[in-house]
Design an enzyme around this catalytic site. Structure first.
Site, PDB file in Angstrom:
ATOM      1  N   ARG A 246       0.739  -1.362  -0.109  1.00 38.00           N
ATOM      2  CA  ARG A 246      -0.104  -0.083  -0.020  1.00 38.00           C
ATOM      3  C   ARG A 246       1.184   1.498   0.058  1.00 38.00           C
ATOM      4  NH1 ARG A 246      -3.200  -2.726  -2.072  1.00 38.00           N
ATOM      5  NH2 ARG A 246      -5.234  -3.099  -1.333  1.00 38.00           N
ATOM      6  N   GLU A 275      -3.962   7.431  -5.843  1.00 36.89           N
ATOM      7  CA  GLU A 275      -3.977   6.631  -7.014  1.00 36.89           C
ATOM      8  C   GLU A 275      -5.357   7.036  -7.669  1.00 36.89           C
ATOM      9  OE1 GLU A 275      -3.563   2.683  -6.527  1.00 36.89           O
ATOM     10  OE2 GLU A 275      -1.600   2.726  -5.545  1.00 36.89           O
ATOM     11  N   HIS A 294       0.140   0.056 -10.216  1.00 32.61           N
ATOM     12  CA  HIS A 294      -0.534  -0.800  -9.399  1.00 32.61           C
ATOM     13  C   HIS A 294      -1.159  -1.806 -10.196  1.00 32.61           C
ATOM     14  CE1 HIS A 294      -3.433  -1.083  -5.703  1.00 32.61           C
ATOM     15  NE2 HIS A 294      -2.891  -2.066  -5.984  1.00 32.61           N
TER      16      HIS A 294
END
Length: 333
Positions: A246, A275, A294
């Site tokens: 994370r 994000e 990601h």
């Protein structure tokens, strides 16, 4: 949606799927539910579209879509939220629990994919893959002498968090690359641990030993900015840092400073505090930093497993069965 069954009409539960998932998951859901998936029909997920879907939803399956107090207030019928993945920091679990809404997740589905991406980033940092490729594409073949790398064999890998993903990384690094693997996990006693890493009693000791450092932690109040400027200063100058967990477990400003001032040699991030990563963010201009959007769990196999497992969790709850992986099982007590 109603479907006829003999002389009766049975209501099919409604599942809101704001993020794209694999077709195998959609097939499982369509057999028993009405699916609201704007992306599947080329519709943009506007706030208005979300509000209409939430108003009808008995279940939600999310990847990056957030389900917090506002979204919960718009979903009076909601019974279950399924996370397509592991980290549930985009779900207000406490608020869901207060509403007696079960939250389920897919903890076994993406471990190998994330671990392999972690190793790919470690290798890329060790051998300067990204800058070397960029130099060649720019016609600077002669720059090859600038990209002297290091071998992984014999180096110490520090693994912070030795659960499913961290444990798989440790296994690959130790048995596949002959690395010395040290670990730290505040939730595991070294006396009880039987995995492939040798656990250290403190994070600080692990940091001072590591040639490479990889983070595999959930995001909570204890782990937010766990790797801050003080802890970054404990790393060796030659250390390379990887984060596929994370974004907020690392203080991004402190990391950028450490790279600019050459306190550490390199870093690779697949996750970020915000994000999508905003245009003009400091990380884009930070030297010796590899960024991916990601994608650590984005393999065909992992996406199929996550979609299928998330769908199974939703169908279990809607059918009154015990789901395999509940986050807040007290809701069913």
């Amino acid at each position: 949606t109603e479907v006829p069954e003999g002389n009766q009409r049975i209501m099919r539960p409604v599942v809101f799927i704001p993020d794209r998932i694999a077709e195998c998951g959609m097939e499982r859901l369509r057999a028993e539910c009405e699916c609201i998936a704007p992306w599947a029909i080329g519709e943009t997920l506007t706030p208005e579209v979300s509000q209409r879907a939430l108003a009808r939803a008995d279940a939600i399956i999310v990847r990056l879509f957030s389900v917090r107090t506002e979204e919960l207030s718009l979903a009076p019928r909601l019974k279950v939220i399924a996370k397509h993945g592991v980290g549930v920091d985009n779900i207000d679990v406490a608020a869901a629990t207060a509403r007696r809404i079960l939250v389920v997740f897919t903890p076994t589905a993406n471990a190998n994919a994330v671990a392999e991406h972690t190793m790919a980033m470690i290798l890329a940092l060790a051998r300067h893959i990204h800058p070397a490729a960029a130099a060649l594409e720019a016609g600077r073949f002669q720059d090859r002498n600038l990209f002297e790398g290091v071998e992984l064999a014999g180096k110490t890998l520090g693994v912070v968090g030795v659960g499913r993903i961290g444990g798989r990384v440790a296994q690959i690094a130790r048995h596949g690359f002959d690395m010395r693997v040290r670990g730290y996990d505040p939730c595991i006693s070294p006396a009880d641990y039987r995995g492939p890493a040798e656990l250290e009693p403190s994070l600080e000791k692990l940091l001072t030993e590591s040639d490479f450092l990889t983070l595999h932690l959930p995001l909570n109040n204890e782990t937010r900015h766990l790797l801050n400027s003080a802890r970054l200063s404990l790393l060796k100058p030659g250390c390379r840092v990887v984060n596929t967990s994370r974004g907020a477990v690392i203080d991004e400003v402190a990391l950028a400073t450490a790279l600019r001032e050459k306190q550490i040699t390199g870093a690779a991030l697949d996750v970020f505090e915000q994000e999508p990563l905003p245009a003009g963010h400091i990380l884009y201009s930070t030297p010796n930093l590899l960024l991916t959007p990601h994608i650590s769990s984005s393999t065909r196999e992992s996406l199929d497993r996550m979609a299928s497992d998330a769908a199974a969790g939703v169908l279990d709850v809607l059918s009154g069965r015990q789901p395999a992986y509940p986050i807040n099982p007290e809701v069913q007590a």
